[in-house]
Design a protein around this motif. Structure first.
Motif, PDB file in Angstrom:
ATOM      1  N   ARG A 418       0.833  -1.199   0.000  1.00  0.00           N
ATOM      2  CA  ARG A 418       0.000   0.000   0.000  1.00  0.00           C
ATOM      3  C   ARG A 418       0.872   1.256   0.000  1.00  0.00           C
ATOM      4  O   ARG A 418       0.584   2.223  -0.709  1.00  0.00           O
ATOM      5  CB  ARG A 418      -0.929  -0.005   1.212  1.00  0.00           C
ATOM      6  N   GLU A 419       1.953   1.235   0.785  1.00  0.00           N
ATOM      7  CA  GLU A 419       2.832   2.403   0.822  1.00  0.00           C
ATOM      8  C   GLU A 419       3.504   2.624  -0.527  1.00  0.00           C
ATOM      9  O   GLU A 419       3.631   3.761  -0.996  1.00  0.00           O
ATOM     10  CB  GLU A 419       3.882   2.213   1.911  1.00  0.00           C
ATOM     11  N   GLY A 420       3.961   1.546  -1.158  1.00  0.00           N
ATOM     12  CA  GLY A 420       4.564   1.679  -2.473  1.00  0.00           C
ATOM     13  C   GLY A 420       3.581   2.202  -3.499  1.00  0.00           C
ATOM     14  O   GLY A 420       3.920   3.058  -4.335  1.00  0.00           O
ATOM     15  N   ARG A 421       2.338   1.707  -3.437  1.00  0.00           N
ATOM     16  CA  ARG A 421       1.309   2.201  -4.357  1.00  0.00           C
ATOM     17  C   ARG A 421       1.058   3.690  -4.152  1.00  0.00           C
ATOM     18  O   ARG A 421       0.932   4.462  -5.114  1.00  0.00           O
ATOM     19  CB  ARG A 421       0.010   1.414  -4.142  1.00  0.00           C
ATOM     20  N   ASP A 422       0.997   4.109  -2.875  1.00  0.00           N
ATOM     21  CA  ASP A 422       0.730   5.524  -2.590  1.00  0.00           C
ATOM     22  C   ASP A 422       1.869   6.413  -3.102  1.00  0.00           C
ATOM     23  O   ASP A 422       1.622   7.520  -3.607  1.00  0.00           O
ATOM     24  CB  ASP A 422       0.534   5.723  -1.085  1.00  0.00           C
TER      25      ASP A 422
END
Length: 733
Positions: A418-422
């Motif tokens: 999720r952090e990488g996507r954000d």
């Protein structure tokens, strides 16, 4: 995307009859009953094809030996050549062995000579292996008992058709370097196309094959004689046998399409059958729209992808998970097998079962290997013909049940994902964020720059302070002014053509003027020499004739990249440079070269057939011998050692550790092969005749691909044909 509609009951009955006729017609066309089908007519007198006639044997005895788990060898009665003719001689007489010996020994007699027999067996074995590797279907059978029949009373042309077909395989005898015959762990079959032909033309119902304990082929032949005894001139040869290829690939389809074989009218009344054949489908609202942001619709915690998937593949996976019917199309290399792998994994996670079908076994293998590679072997059960026998299926089920007691590790929340996507989303948002009142974004500006670079335009030097605040209208007005200025220049001409136009230093001292003459003369000589040196490569590469210092370094870079083209590789290099994805091709070829190197090393220790056989099952019993002295006295360890010895060229290693190392070496070759097999079709499409699959000259192809990839990264774009032509002229280069 569509859903199945509904129709009135009155129409249902009419449609039901139409569907029944459609299925009956389709089933008839699946079973070819013409005499071109070898199951309808076999010319046993023709021995030039990939068939082998067995003589002087009894069907019951041969069946008893083979079904009892024994292997049988082939005996050559004839001689190979007649003096001064070179023709193969078929034996016409029986040797010295008695009839009783022939019935009980493990030899199958043929009328061929020894050399001709071995060549025939080798050809049949290779073709059978190729057919099974490509389609996963065994087509090699030992036909027992032949019925001689006539198409009508006036016909003088006898037809011969086999009655019982026993699935067999040819296995190489490591001790004698010959081929032995062994029955496969599959059921014997009757001749279904002949059964259909006799029913349609003569009203004769050929009996079904019901194999029970102590069953003999003669039992079935007796039943056939009873139903055909009314036909004149028809006869049955119960001991006629022939080893050959008989295709039953459509047999199960024929049986499955029988509407009456499905309970409760499950086939004709199935929703998909109704929708495809007569009801049609109602349109449905799309699951995704063009305005949807995929990151919001499909958050990481909702996804279940075991291999990489892009946006289009993720949409397909979610469409399937939601229960919709769809067709996915795409050329090779677009990730269809990856998508199928993710669909199967997601369905298994949700407690569903998936039946994956494919025309070619390679497609099944690719998906299965992907699932095994990500640790999902326990959810897979192979059911193609090579591994669909009862013993293999039960073994797989037993292994899976034993693994059920193991508690798998449960991954945590997808926080990192999720952090990488954000982070990526924030970058995308920044690229598309408007720049002041310009009406532009960073993305649109980069796009316009790429457009100008693609047209070969030199980048200008502009005042940055004024650009970031210039509106779109101001830009349009400025472009109009520049265009008007250019028109005036074209009409009026420049104010002066002197080479020193624009010179600002007009206050040189006498000494400076004296030095200037020498400097200009040296500069003129140097520039003239440079221009001459530039002209040759510029002409050879058909580049724009630009005499500028900025061209020197990039052109020298290109000439350096042109060095090292392998000899006689111009045609291959042209194909590689035309490829849409050179790095992908290069990677596949490097994988192929690594596989070839590992295979050549392994061939020093293993026979060739070792690489076509599965050896994974040997590792566990051999590894047990490393840990336990007593395990090496067990039957599993000794059996695995014997089987390993049959795969080796030399002697069996003494220690269990060395034996396991041999198995690991064989497994490593198979693993390396799979790394380039995924791109096999892509390599063939790009390289054409230069691509020969596993026989390709990987070393040469890798050298060409490295050269092409290096050239593709040159600072200036050059024509591929001109580049290759210059690279081939080593002296000129």
């Amino acid at each position: 995307m569509a859903s199945i509609g509904t129709r009135p009951k009155g129409v249902d009955q009419e449609a039901r009859s139409a569907v029944t006729r459609l299925f009956d017609d389709t089933r008839r066309r699946l079973v070819e009953t013409g005499t071109r089908n070898r199951l309808i007519h076999v010319n046993r007198a023709n021995t030039r094809g990939n068939v082998l006639n067995i003589v002087n044997e009894h069907s019951d005895d041969v069946h008893a030996l083979l079904s009892g788990g024994k292997t049988m060898r082939f005996f050559a009665l004839g001689k190979d050549k007649v003096e001064d003719s070179g023709e193969v001689v078929l034996a016409n007489v029986i040797g010295q062995r008695s009839e009783e010996d022939r019935r009980t020994d493990s030899w199958l007699e043929t009328r061929l000579g020894p050399d001709a027999l071995q060549k025939k067996l080798l050809k049949i074995a290779r073709e059978a292996q190729t057919a099974e590797e490509e389609s996963g279907v065994n087509v090699l059978y030992l036909a027992m008992g032949f019925l001689t029949w006539y198409e009508d009373k006036a016909s003088s042309l006898p037809r011969e058709a086999p009655l019982v077909l026993l699935p067999v395989e040819l296995v190489r005898n490591a001790r004698t370097s010959t081929f032995d015959l062994r029955v496969r762990d599959e059921d014997a079959l009757t001749n279904l196309p002949l059964q259909q032909r006799l029913r349609d033309d003569f009203g004769i119902e050929l009996p079904e094959l019901e194999i029970e304990e102590d069953w003999k082929p003669s039992d079935y032949f007796t039943e056939v004689q009873q139903v055909t005894r009314s036909r004149e001139r028809w006869k049955l040869d119960p001991d006629a046998m022939q080893l050959g290829f008989f295709s039953f690939s459509k047999l199960l389809m024929y049986r499955d399409l029988a509407i009456e074989a499905w309970p409760d009218d499950a086939l004709a009344a199935h929703a998909l059958t109704r929708g495809l054949l007569y009801e049609g489908f109602e349109p449905e609202e799309p699951l995704f729209t063009s305005n949807d942001k995929l990151d919001e619709v499909l958050p990481p915690e909702k996804l279940f992808h075991v291999v990489d998937a892009d946006a289009s593949q993720a949409k397909v996976i979610e469409e399937v998970r939601s229960g919709r019917n769809l067709v996915v199309q795409g050329p090779p290399g677009t990730g269809k097998s990856q998508t199928i792998t993710n669909i199967i994994a997601a369905a298994a996670k949700e407690g569903k079962r998936v039946l994956f079908l494919a025309e070619k076994m390679a497609a099944l293998t690719v998906v299965n290997d992907r699932l095994v590679k990500v640790g999902l072997r326990d959810i897979c059960l192979e059911l193609h013909s090579r591994s669909a026998n009862k013993k293999a299926v039960l073994g797989e089920l037993a292994r899976t049940l034993s693994q059920a007691s193991v508690v798998p590790g449960v991954p945590g929340a997808p926080t990192a994902l999720r952090e990488g996507r954000d982070r990526l989303s924030s970058l995308a948002e920044a690229l598309h964020r408007p720049i002041g009142a310009t009406g532009e974004t960073a993305y649109s500006v980069l796009g316009r720059q790429s457009q100008f670079i693609g047209k070969g335009m030199s980048p200008p030097t502009l005042e940055v302070e004024s650009l970031h605040s210039m509106s779109r209208q101001q830009e349009i007005d400025l472009l109009a002014t520049i265009e008007e200025y250019g028109a005036l220049l074209a009409e009026e001409g420049r104010t002066a053509s002197h080479p020193f136009e624009g010179t600002g230093n007009l206050h040189l001292q006498p000494v400076d003027l004296a030095r200037l003459t020498i400097s200009l003369t040296e500069a003129q000589v140097a520039v003239t020499s440079l221009a001459k040196s530039l002209r040759m490569p510029v002409d050879a590469l058909a580049l724009p004739n630009t005499a500028a210092f900025d061209v020197v370094a990039p052109l020298a870079d290109v000439l350096g990249r042109l060095e090292g083209l392998p000899l006689n590789a111009a045609d291959i290099a042209q194909k590689v440079l035309d490829a849409p994805d050179i790095p992908r091709l290069h990677q596949a070829l490097r994988a192929g070269m690594a596989w070839r190197h590992a295979l050549d090393q392994a061939l020093e220790a293993f026979v060739e057939t070792a690489f076509s056989a599965s050896s994974n099952h040997l590792r566990a019993p051999l590894a047990a011998g490393i840990r336990s002295f007593f395990a090496r006295w067990g039957g599993r360890y000794r059996g695995a050692s014997r089987e390993l010895a049959g795969l080796l060229r030399g002697g069996l290693p003494k220690t269990a550790t060395e034996r396991v190392a041999r198995i690991d070496q064989l497994t490593a070759v198979t693993s390396l092969r799979s790394e380039w097999e995924d791109d096999r079709e892509y390599c063939g499409r790009i390289l054409g005749d230069a691509w020969r699959g596993e026989k390709s000259d990987f070393r040469k192809l890798v050298a060409v691909a490295e050269w092409c990839e290096r050239l593709s990264k040159a600072p200036i774009s050059v024509r591929s044909d001109k580049s290759i032509a210059l690279a081939a002229q080593v002296d000129a280069l």
